[in-house]
Write a protein that holds these residues in place. Sequence first.
Motif, PDB file in Angstrom:
ATOM      1  N   LEU A   1      11.193   7.143 -17.975  1.00 50.37           N
ATOM      2  CA  LEU A   1      11.854   5.946 -17.458  1.00 50.37           C
ATOM      3  C   LEU A   1      11.842   5.929 -15.934  1.00 50.37           C
ATOM      4  CD1 LEU A   1      13.370   3.380 -18.300  1.00 50.37           C
ATOM      5  CD2 LEU A   1      15.493   4.688 -18.227  1.00 50.37           C
ATOM      6  N   THR A   2      11.705   7.091 -15.336  1.00 50.21           N
ATOM      7  CA  THR A   2      11.649   7.171 -13.869  1.00 50.21           C
ATOM      8  C   THR A   2      10.263   6.850 -13.326  1.00 50.21           C
ATOM      9  OG1 THR A   2      11.211   9.538 -14.062  1.00 50.21           O
ATOM     10  CG2 THR A   2      13.502   8.873 -13.720  1.00 50.21           C
ATOM     11  N   GLY A   3       9.241   6.775 -14.192  1.00 46.84           N
ATOM     12  CA  GLY A   3       7.904   6.420 -13.740  1.00 46.84           C
ATOM     13  C   GLY A   3       6.811   7.231 -14.398  1.00 46.84           C
ATOM     14  N   LEU A   4       5.590   6.952 -13.975  1.00 44.62           N
ATOM     15  CA  LEU A   4       4.403   7.618 -14.498  1.00 44.62           C
ATOM     16  C   LEU A   4       3.912   8.675 -13.522  1.00 44.62           C
ATOM     17  CD1 LEU A   4       2.299   4.524 -15.618  1.00 44.62           C
ATOM     18  CD2 LEU A   4       2.809   6.442 -17.136  1.00 44.62           C
ATOM     19  N   GLN A   5       3.479   9.813 -14.072  1.00 45.33           N
ATOM     20  CA  GLN A   5       2.712  10.750 -13.273  1.00 45.33           C
ATOM     21  C   GLN A   5       1.286  10.700 -13.783  1.00 45.33           C
ATOM     22  OE1 GLN A   5       4.046  14.808 -13.104  1.00 45.33           O
ATOM     23  NE2 GLN A   5       2.635  15.351 -11.470  1.00 45.33           N
ATOM     24  N   LEU A   6       0.366  10.353 -12.899  1.00 47.84           N
ATOM     25  CA  LEU A   6      -1.026  10.143 -13.271  1.00 47.84           C
ATOM     26  C   LEU A   6      -1.946  11.082 -12.509  1.00 47.84           C
ATOM     27  CD1 LEU A   6      -1.143   6.230 -13.025  1.00 47.84           C
ATOM     28  CD2 LEU A   6      -0.874   7.565 -15.120  1.00 47.84           C
ATOM     29  N   GLU A   7      -3.092  11.316 -13.105  1.00 42.16           N
ATOM     30  CA  GLU A   7      -4.199  11.915 -12.375  1.00 42.16           C
ATOM     31  C   GLU A   7      -5.240  10.811 -12.206  1.00 42.16           C
ATOM     32  OE1 GLU A   7      -6.322  16.064 -12.951  1.00 42.16           O
ATOM     33  OE2 GLU A   7      -7.314  14.547 -14.193  1.00 42.16           O
ATOM     34  N   ILE A   8      -5.451  10.379 -10.969  1.00 38.03           N
ATOM     35  CA  ILE A   8      -6.415   9.326 -10.670  1.00 38.03           C
ATOM     36  C   ILE A   8      -7.514   9.926  -9.801  1.00 38.03           C
ATOM     37  CG2 ILE A   8      -6.812   7.099  -9.543  1.00 38.03           C
ATOM     38  CD1 ILE A   8      -3.983   6.301 -10.171  1.00 38.03           C
ATOM     39  N   ASP A   9      -8.736   9.819 -10.283  1.00 36.64           N
ATOM     40  CA  ASP A   9      -9.863  10.406  -9.548  1.00 36.64           C
ATOM     41  C   ASP A   9      -9.552  11.854  -9.126  1.00 36.64           C
ATOM     42  OD1 ASP A   9     -11.677   8.430  -9.818  1.00 36.64           O
ATOM     43  OD2 ASP A   9     -11.640   7.741  -7.743  1.00 36.64           O
ATOM     44  N   GLN A  10      -9.018  12.622 -10.094  1.00 33.57           N
ATOM     45  CA  GLN A  10      -8.733  14.052  -9.920  1.00 33.57           C
ATOM     46  C   GLN A  10      -7.658  14.329  -8.876  1.00 33.57           C
ATOM     47  OE1 GLN A  10     -12.714  15.529  -9.111  1.00 33.57           O
ATOM     48  NE2 GLN A  10     -13.094  15.854 -11.294  1.00 33.57           N
ATOM     49  N   GLN A  11      -6.800  13.318  -8.639  1.00 35.46           N
ATOM     50  CA  GLN A  11      -5.693  13.487  -7.690  1.00 35.46           C
ATOM     51  C   GLN A  11      -4.380  13.143  -8.406  1.00 35.46           C
ATOM     52  OE1 GLN A  11      -6.108  13.741  -4.040  1.00 35.46           O
ATOM     53  NE2 GLN A  11      -3.897  13.843  -3.694  1.00 35.46           N
ATOM     54  N   LEU A  12      -3.376  14.017  -8.314  1.00 34.66           N
ATOM     55  CA  LEU A  12      -2.081  13.745  -8.930  1.00 34.66           C
ATOM     56  C   LEU A  12      -1.316  12.723  -8.102  1.00 34.66           C
ATOM     57  CD1 LEU A  12      -0.770  17.247 -10.100  1.00 34.66           C
ATOM     58  CD2 LEU A  12      -1.520  15.342 -11.525  1.00 34.66           C
ATOM     59  N   VAL A  13      -0.702  11.764  -8.795  1.00 40.53           N
ATOM     60  CA  VAL A  13       0.096  10.749  -8.110  1.00 40.53           C
ATOM     61  C   VAL A  13       1.261  10.347  -9.010  1.00 40.53           C
ATOM     62  CG1 VAL A  13      -1.442   8.900  -8.908  1.00 40.53           C
ATOM     63  CG2 VAL A  13       0.082   8.464  -7.002  1.00 40.53           C
ATOM     64  N   HIS A  14       2.455  10.289  -8.442  1.00 42.72           N
ATOM     65  CA  HIS A  14       3.638   9.830  -9.176  1.00 42.72           C
ATOM     66  C   HIS A  14       3.905   8.380  -8.790  1.00 42.72           C
ATOM     67  CE1 HIS A  14       7.409  10.249 -11.422  1.00 42.72           C
ATOM     68  NE2 HIS A  14       7.894   9.411 -10.515  1.00 42.72           N
TER      69      HIS A  14
ATOM     70  N   LEU B   1     -13.165  -0.423  -3.978  1.00 43.55           N
ATOM     71  CA  LEU B   1     -14.352  -1.283  -3.911  1.00 43.55           C
ATOM     72  C   LEU B   1     -14.294  -2.211  -2.696  1.00 43.55           C
ATOM     73  CD1 LEU B   1     -14.660  -2.127  -7.708  1.00 43.55           C
ATOM     74  CD2 LEU B   1     -16.319  -0.822  -6.365  1.00 43.55           C
ATOM     75  N   LEU B   2     -13.081  -2.473  -2.225  1.00 43.36           N
ATOM     76  CA  LEU B   2     -12.900  -3.304  -1.032  1.00 43.36           C
ATOM     77  C   LEU B   2     -12.912  -2.456   0.241  1.00 43.36           C
ATOM     78  CD1 LEU B   2     -10.207  -5.778  -2.416  1.00 43.36           C
ATOM     79  CD2 LEU B   2     -12.553  -6.365  -1.781  1.00 43.36           C
ATOM     80  N   GLY B   3     -13.314  -1.189   0.096  1.00 42.10           N
ATOM     81  CA  GLY B   3     -13.557  -0.355   1.267  1.00 42.10           C
ATOM     82  C   GLY B   3     -12.393   0.468   1.782  1.00 42.10           C
ATOM     83  N   GLN B   4     -11.332   0.575   0.972  1.00 40.35           N
ATOM     84  CA  GLN B   4     -10.163   1.304   1.459  1.00 40.35           C
ATOM     85  C   GLN B   4     -10.235   2.794   1.131  1.00 40.35           C
ATOM     86  OE1 GLN B   4      -8.164  -0.450   3.573  1.00 40.35           O
ATOM     87  NE2 GLN B   4      -9.865  -1.852   3.143  1.00 40.35           N
ATOM     88  N   GLU B   5      -9.582   3.602   1.935  1.00 38.01           N
ATOM     89  CA  GLU B   5      -9.660   5.057   1.844  1.00 38.01           C
ATOM     90  C   GLU B   5      -8.783   5.593   0.710  1.00 38.01           C
ATOM     91  OE1 GLU B   5      -8.851   9.107   2.373  1.00 38.01           O
ATOM     92  OE2 GLU B   5      -7.316   7.652   2.996  1.00 38.01           O
ATOM     93  N   LYS B   6      -9.310   6.540  -0.056  1.00 36.35           N
ATOM     94  CA  LYS B   6      -8.685   7.047  -1.280  1.00 36.35           C
ATOM     95  C   LYS B   6      -7.253   7.535  -1.079  1.00 36.35           C
ATOM     96  CE  LYS B   6      -9.259  10.743  -4.719  1.00 36.35           C
ATOM     97  NZ  LYS B   6     -10.180  11.763  -5.259  1.00 36.35           N
ATOM     98  N   GLN B   7      -7.043   8.468  -0.168  1.00 35.71           N
ATOM     99  CA  GLN B   7      -5.732   9.090  -0.011  1.00 35.71           C
ATOM    100  C   GLN B   7      -4.666   8.082   0.406  1.00 35.71           C
ATOM    101  OE1 GLN B   7      -5.034  12.082  -0.982  1.00 35.71           O
ATOM    102  NE2 GLN B   7      -7.164  12.554  -1.458  1.00 35.71           N
TER     103      GLN B   7
ATOM    104  N   ARG C   1      -1.392   7.051  -1.756  1.00 37.28           N
ATOM    105  CA  ARG C   1      -0.075   7.247  -1.137  1.00 37.28           C
ATOM    106  C   ARG C   1       0.777   5.989  -1.256  1.00 37.28           C
ATOM    107  NH1 ARG C   1       2.617   6.011   3.258  1.00 37.28           N
ATOM    108  NH2 ARG C   1       0.893   4.835   4.195  1.00 37.28           N
ATOM    109  N   ILE C   2       0.175   4.839  -0.974  1.00 35.37           N
ATOM    110  CA  ILE C   2       0.929   3.574  -1.029  1.00 35.37           C
ATOM    111  C   ILE C   2       1.207   3.172  -2.470  1.00 35.37           C
ATOM    112  CG2 ILE C   2       0.850   1.113  -0.456  1.00 35.37           C
ATOM    113  CD1 ILE C   2      -0.810   1.903   2.038  1.00 35.37           C
ATOM    114  N   LEU C   3       0.235   3.362  -3.365  1.00 34.21           N
ATOM    115  CA  LEU C   3       0.434   3.008  -4.777  1.00 34.21           C
ATOM    116  C   LEU C   3       1.643   3.723  -5.363  1.00 34.21           C
ATOM    117  CD1 LEU C   3      -3.027   2.834  -6.608  1.00 34.21           C
ATOM    118  CD2 LEU C   3      -1.409   0.977  -6.219  1.00 34.21           C
ATOM    119  N   SER C   4       1.875   4.952  -4.928  1.00 34.79           N
ATOM    120  CA  SER C   4       2.974   5.743  -5.496  1.00 34.79           C
ATOM    121  C   SER C   4       4.332   5.124  -5.210  1.00 34.79           C
ATOM    122  CB  SER C   4       2.933   7.175  -4.945  1.00 34.79           C
ATOM    123  OG  SER C   4       3.246   7.185  -3.563  1.00 34.79           O
ATOM    124  N   ASP C   5       4.405   4.257  -4.227  1.00 36.52           N
ATOM    125  CA  ASP C   5       5.692   3.692  -3.815  1.00 36.52           C
ATOM    126  C   ASP C   5       5.859   2.226  -4.209  1.00 36.52           C
ATOM    127  OD1 ASP C   5       8.194   4.057  -2.480  1.00 36.52           O
ATOM    128  OD2 ASP C   5       7.438   2.879  -0.799  1.00 36.52           O
TER     129      ASP C   5
END
Length: 488
Positions: A274-287, A308-314, A318-322
């Motif tokens: 209920l507090t959220g998802l912990q995912l592995e995306i492109d071999q990187q852990l993200v909550h 695909l729109l040219g943005q940097e992975k990390q 970082r922003i998706l997690s929030d």
Amino acid sequence: MVLLRDILTDVPLVRLSGTADVPVEEITADSRQVKPGTLFFAIRGLHADGHQFISQAVESGAVAVVCEDMPLQPSPHITYVQVSDSALACGLMASHFYGDPSKHMQVVGVTGTNGKTTVVTLLYQLFSRLGFRAGLISTVQNMIVDKTEPATHTTPDAILLHRLLARMHQQGCTHVFMEASSHAIHQKRIAGVHYTGGIFTNITHDHLDYHKTFENYLKAKKSFFDQLPASAFALTNIDDRNGKVMVQNTRAKIVTYALRKKADFKARIIENHLTGLQLEIDQQLVHTRLIGAFNAYNLLAAYAAARLLGQEKQEVLRILSDLKGAEGRFDYLISPNQHIIAIVDYAHTPDALKNVLQTILGFKQSSQRIITVIGCGGDRDRSKRPEMALIATHFSDQVIFTSDNPRSEDPQAIIEEMKNGLSASMLAKTLSIVDRKEAIRTACMLAQSNDIVLIAGKGHEKYQEIKGVKYPFDDKEVVKEMFALLGK
């Protein structure tokens, strides 16, 4: 003001009667909005044929008319542009009239049965946080940078759409994320939009009241990708059985994402609470703050599109997690004393309802009960009503059938259609309460400590439509009111 000639570029003509050098000050497909200097589009719609209003438009000062059939007695002072498809011409000409705004921005369209609103909302939030001036066109709201505008349709009509895109361009938007509904695609409401990319989320049972068959519904969605240019990307969910079908005829660069199959962009669910998802995306852990497997797909689609729109992975991760999801999508509240969990969700299709209930089952404790409040919209696809009821009763401990937006139908009759096909044991754990506020109140009263109340179907909507009138109604506000009473 532009010359008619200037906005006829790329429009397939049957014939032109009159001069193409006539100045055009306004464009509309509504004869009631015609004033001197207006170009009028005669479009055949679901409930009316614009050709019937050509003479009215001319009397009101229209300087030119776009039509499929020439009037029997055309005015000698008016230019008539005869085309084979007025809706298509309207989109193309509206784009030109407003300066082809989508050519100057990166526009990404999202289509599918479920997830469209969440994906475009995530992308809008993401690119805003990345420092871009972004636009959003969604079921919930339209945004021009940080200014909110009400949304009346999932996708506006062609003229309103291009006008909105023009305002976004004028306000310095570099990216626009928009939903593309099957109705809008079929009705050519997105004609003239230059897409940088398209995203397919999934396709399940919906809108058969309009499309009549699932095959027609699928074709409408697929035609969006068929029309993408070679310069665009077509991002598709290949875990969906129709994911590859969607892009089989596209000229765009095909890119895939998935949780289960091998794909260009891959994610895996580590934990789902209920507090959220912990995912592995492109071999990187993200909550992340979003909940449920369906949101894992939405997050992955947003991540893949950003890359695909040219943005940097990390930075993207970082922003998706929030980020938070769209309003009315798995919104939850917890009562202060009894700790009853109420979840408000827009789920109004069988698949969406199943996804939400399965997500709840994934984190509920054995002592917790699920009480579901559910209805079905009037004047919409009737075939999904018993299926929605079956899913609700199968995954819930208690179900309360109630009104959604009954529109012109009798809400009690809708409930009876929902209950058709339920077994005696299933019916034994259901109640029927037509008044939606009373249904939500009853669910909250029935709930015991730590129980989960799901209120499905309306989500972000702030109204209930009954007999052509939209009455103020907000599921979340009703829940807050009931929780306040329980706390006394």
